[in-house]
Design a protein around this motif. Structure first.
Motif, mmCIF file in Angstrom:
data_model
loop_
_atom_site.group_PDB
_atom_site.id
_atom_site.type_symbol
_atom_site.label_atom_id
_atom_site.label_comp_id
_atom_site.label_asym_id
_atom_site.label_seq_id
_atom_site.Cartn_x
_atom_site.Cartn_y
_atom_site.Cartn_z
ATOM 1 N N ALA A 147 9.571 38.750 108.949
ATOM 2 C CA ALA A 147 9.779 37.357 109.352
ATOM 3 C C ALA A 147 11.054 37.217 110.174
ATOM 4 N N LYS A 148 12.098 37.937 109.785
ATOM 5 C CA LYS A 148 13.342 37.894 110.566
ATOM 6 C C LYS A 148 13.121 38.478 111.951
ATOM 7 N N ALA A 149 12.367 39.571 112.025
ATOM 8 C CA ALA A 149 12.097 40.198 113.324
ATOM 9 C C ALA A 149 11.241 39.289 114.198
ATOM 10 N N ALA A 150 10.306 38.551 113.586
ATOM 11 C CA ALA A 150 9.448 37.632 114.344
ATOM 12 C C ALA A 150 10.123 36.287 114.581
ATOM 13 N N ASN A 151 11.307 36.086 114.011
ATOM 14 C CA ASN A 151 12.094 34.858 114.167
ATOM 15 C C ASN A 151 11.341 33.629 113.664
ATOM 16 N N VAL A 152 10.733 33.757 112.454
ATOM 17 C CA VAL A 152 10.039 32.627 111.839
ATOM 18 C C VAL A 152 10.470 32.495 110.378
ATOM 19 N N GLY A 153 10.462 31.278 109.906
ATOM 20 C CA GLY A 153 10.707 30.990 108.497
ATOM 21 C C GLY A 153 9.410 30.526 107.870
ATOM 22 N N GLY A 154 9.485 30.126 106.606
ATOM 23 C CA GLY A 154 8.284 29.638 105.951
ATOM 24 C C GLY A 154 8.496 29.462 104.466
ATOM 25 N N GLU A 155 7.385 29.385 103.751
ATOM 26 C CA GLU A 155 7.426 29.204 102.300
ATOM 27 C C GLU A 155 7.645 30.554 101.625
ATOM 28 N N VAL A 156 8.637 30.637 100.741
ATOM 29 C CA VAL A 156 8.929 31.863 100.018
ATOM 30 C C VAL A 156 7.977 31.938 98.815
ATOM 31 N N LEU A 157 6.976 32.804 98.895
ATOM 32 C CA LEU A 157 5.975 32.891 97.844
ATOM 33 C C LEU A 157 6.498 33.609 96.606
ATOM 34 N N CYS A 158 7.068 34.809 96.791
ATOM 35 C CA CYS A 158 7.541 35.576 95.641
ATOM 36 C C CYS A 158 8.583 36.589 96.079
ATOM 37 N N ARG A 159 9.252 37.165 95.049
ATOM 38 C CA ARG A 159 10.235 38.236 95.255
ATOM 39 C C ARG A 159 9.765 39.456 94.477
ATOM 40 N N ARG A 214 -3.802 38.643 101.421
ATOM 41 C CA ARG A 214 -2.685 38.834 102.347
ATOM 42 C C ARG A 214 -1.410 39.238 101.606
ATOM 43 N N VAL A 215 -1.193 38.677 100.406
ATOM 44 C CA VAL A 215 -0.033 39.072 99.600
ATOM 45 C C VAL A 215 -0.184 40.538 99.171
ATOM 46 N N LEU A 216 -1.399 40.931 98.781
ATOM 47 C CA LEU A 216 -1.645 42.322 98.398
ATOM 48 C C LEU A 216 -1.458 43.263 99.585
ATOM 49 N N ASP A 217 -1.804 42.809 100.797
ATOM 50 C CA ASP A 217 -1.557 43.621 101.989
ATOM 51 C C ASP A 217 -0.073 43.928 102.143
ATOM 52 N N VAL A 218 0.770 42.920 101.935
ATOM 53 C CA VAL A 218 2.215 43.110 102.054
ATOM 54 C C VAL A 218 2.708 44.052 100.960
ATOM 55 N N LYS A 233 2.941 32.510 111.357
ATOM 56 C CA LYS A 233 2.358 33.725 111.933
ATOM 57 C C LYS A 233 1.679 34.590 110.876
ATOM 58 N N GLY A 234 1.499 34.067 109.673
ATOM 59 C CA GLY A 234 0.823 34.802 108.607
ATOM 60 C C GLY A 234 1.751 35.136 107.460
ATOM 61 N N VAL A 235 1.205 35.786 106.446
ATOM 62 C CA VAL A 235 1.987 36.204 105.284
ATOM 63 C C VAL A 235 2.669 37.514 105.631
ATOM 64 N N MET A 236 3.995 37.574 105.418
ATOM 65 C CA MET A 236 4.744 38.775 105.777
ATOM 66 C C MET A 236 5.971 38.946 104.902
ATOM 67 N N ALA A 237 6.532 40.143 104.948
ATOM 68 C CA ALA A 237 7.753 40.453 104.216
ATOM 69 C C ALA A 237 8.945 39.822 104.925
ATOM 70 N N ASP A 238 10.066 39.725 104.211
ATOM 71 C CA ASP A 238 11.248 39.055 104.762
ATOM 72 C C ASP A 238 11.762 39.707 106.040
ATOM 73 N N HIS A 239 11.794 41.032 106.098
ATOM 74 C CA HIS A 239 12.313 41.694 107.301
ATOM 75 C C HIS A 239 11.387 41.500 108.501
#
Length: 132
Positions: free
Chosen positions: A118-130, A35-39, A110-116
């Motif tokens: 997550a903001k659009a989906a209005n969800v927070g979560g664990e910050v895996l990497c930058r 999932r990280v590789l997908d992003v 809602k799954g692994v996703m990029a920051d933008h």
């Protein structure tokens, strides 16, 4: 081989391969890594990846790294939340990377996703990497 931080291991393999100007790098396969590789692929930091299965049942991801004029597209990739120190962000506090030029990858309900995303989906979560 047992890893205490599989995402950190994958990011280190990518960093090391780019320092040696390798075209591909392999890492053991897992759902979270995929999932990280997908992003990373969606955001344009890697060309792509494929899963290679072995006869003993194990599988690996073969990651195709991306270069622009012989310079790695990924300038900096670092782990934020580690097993010893988990970092969570609410939707209001999702960190911006290089004023939007980079991305933070989050694991959200809602799954692994990029920051933008997550903001659009209005969800927070664990910050895996930058990635920048």
């Amino acid at each position: 081989m047992s890893f205490s931080d599989p995402i950190g291991d994958m990011l280190t393999r990518i960093r090391n391969a780019q320092m040696r100007h390798k075209n591909t790098v392999t890492t053991p396969a897992s759902g979270l890594r995929g999932r990280v590789l997908d992003v990373l692929q969606t955001e344009g930091f890697i060309r792509g990846y494929s899963e290679v299965k072995f006869e003993n049942g194990a599988s690996e991801y073969e990651i195709e790294l991306k270069y622009s004029e012989n310079v790695p597209v990924i300038r900096e990739i670092e782990r934020v939340s580690r097993p010893g120190r988990r970092v969570y962000a609410s939707v209001k506090n999702i960190p911006s990377v290089a004023n939007g030029l980079g991305v933070s990858i989050l694991s959200t309900p809602k799954g692994v996703m990029a920051d933008h995303e997550a903001k659009a989906a209005n969800v927070g979560g664990e910050v895996l990497c930058r990635v920048f």
